[in-house]
Design a protein around this motif. Structure first.
Motif, PDB file in Angstrom:
ATOM      1  N   ASP A 158       0.834  -1.198   0.000  1.00  0.00           N
ATOM      2  CA  ASP A 158       0.000   0.000   0.000  1.00  0.00           C
ATOM      3  C   ASP A 158       0.871   1.251   0.000  1.00  0.00           C
ATOM      4  O   ASP A 158       0.519   2.262  -0.607  1.00  0.00           O
ATOM      5  CB  ASP A 158      -0.935   0.024   1.211  1.00  0.00           C
ATOM      6  CG  ASP A 158      -2.132  -0.887   1.038  1.00  0.00           C
ATOM      7  OD1 ASP A 158      -2.376  -1.351  -0.103  1.00  0.00           O
ATOM      8  OD2 ASP A 158      -2.825  -1.145   2.041  1.00  0.00           O
ATOM      9  N   ASN A 161       1.757   1.842  -3.505  1.00  0.00           N
ATOM     10  CA  ASN A 161       0.604   2.230  -4.311  1.00  0.00           C
ATOM     11  C   ASN A 161       0.129   3.656  -4.026  1.00  0.00           C
ATOM     12  O   ASN A 161      -0.550   4.248  -4.857  1.00  0.00           O
ATOM     13  CB  ASN A 161      -0.552   1.246  -4.102  1.00  0.00           C
ATOM     14  CG  ASN A 161      -0.239  -0.121  -4.663  1.00  0.00           C
ATOM     15  OD1 ASN A 161       0.545  -0.248  -5.602  1.00  0.00           O
ATOM     16  ND2 ASN A 161      -0.828  -1.153  -4.090  1.00  0.00           N
ATOM     17  N   GLN A 162       0.463   4.181  -2.883  1.00  0.00           N
ATOM     18  CA  GLN A 162       0.048   5.540  -2.537  1.00  0.00           C
ATOM     19  C   GLN A 162       0.993   6.605  -3.086  1.00  0.00           C
ATOM     20  O   GLN A 162       0.731   7.790  -2.936  1.00  0.00           O
ATOM     21  CB  GLN A 162      -0.075   5.676  -1.013  1.00  0.00           C
ATOM     22  CG  GLN A 162      -1.189   4.864  -0.433  1.00  0.00           C
ATOM     23  CD  GLN A 162      -1.203   4.862   1.079  1.00  0.00           C
ATOM     24  OE1 GLN A 162      -0.429   5.548   1.716  1.00  0.00           O
ATOM     25  NE2 GLN A 162      -2.080   4.054   1.657  1.00  0.00           N
ATOM     26  N   ARG A 163       2.060   6.190  -3.675  1.00  0.00           N
ATOM     27  CA  ARG A 163       3.043   7.137  -4.193  1.00  0.00           C
ATOM     28  C   ARG A 163       3.090   7.071  -5.705  1.00  0.00           C
ATOM     29  O   ARG A 163       2.886   6.020  -6.294  1.00  0.00           O
ATOM     30  CB  ARG A 163       4.446   6.786  -3.657  1.00  0.00           C
ATOM     31  CG  ARG A 163       4.611   6.863  -2.161  1.00  0.00           C
ATOM     32  CD  ARG A 163       4.772   8.269  -1.642  1.00  0.00           C
ATOM     33  NE  ARG A 163       5.890   8.960  -2.180  1.00  0.00           N
ATOM     34  CZ  ARG A 163       7.109   9.019  -1.645  1.00  0.00           C
ATOM     35  NH1 ARG A 163       7.356   8.382  -0.523  1.00  0.00           N
ATOM     36  NH2 ARG A 163       8.072   9.690  -2.221  1.00  0.00           N
TER      37      ARG A 163
END
Length: 167
Positions: A158, A161-163
């Protein structure tokens, strides 16, 4: 991108285990440390790409990628659709097994204090090592253990995926 999870676990265990009242706070703190490390590594990669885009353009390589041509951008300046950096998370299974041992011996059975646990571990005490082998471990088709492993992996990924990769 090499994330040495086992090293992060050992550092965190030595620094913070004694401060954690329960397993969940220990686990969440470890996950937070891993997230910060992942973010730091991703920042380093972004800086590397910015440096390469500015000082090391790749005109020939850029011509070989349709995305670069369509965007009119160099390979390192955001022309490619995907980043070419690979990620390695060494020690994932060891960390899962270590978390299970901490949960079992310190928080559930209260068989060891934090200090005793770390001292025995660092001394490689044979009796302690035999006890560790009786702890739950990953890879034995135990749904509860698999859930912990999936949760840890999910929290790590995660973070990725958040970057957004540079640029």
């Amino acid at each position: 991108l090499d994330i040495r999870l086992h090293v992060l676990f050992l550092e965190y265990m030595r620094e913070k285990l004694a401060e954690c009242a329960d397993f969940d706070s220990f686990y969440e703190g470890l996950c937070s440390k891993i997230r910060k490390h992942v973010n730091k590594k991703l920042d380093e990669i972004g800086e590397c790409y910015m440096y390469r885009a500015k000082y090391l353009p790749q005109p020939m390589r850029t011509l070989l990628f349709d995305d670069c041509i369509a965007k009119g951008k160099d390979f390192y300046a955001g022309g490619t659709r995907y980043s070419w950096t690979m990620s390695s998370h060494s020690g994932m299974i060891n960390v899962i097994d270590s978390l299970l041992a901490v949960r079992e011996l310190i928080y559930r059975k209260k068989q060891f204090t934090v200090k005793e646990f770390i001292d025995c571990l660092e001394a490689e005490d044979e009796a302690f090592l035999r006890i560790l082998k009786t702890c739950p471990c990953y890879g034995v088709d135990d749904d509860k253990i698999d859930l912990l492993a999936a949760d840890l992996a999910g929290k790590i990924y995660d973070g990725f995926n958040q970057r957004q990769c540079y640029p």
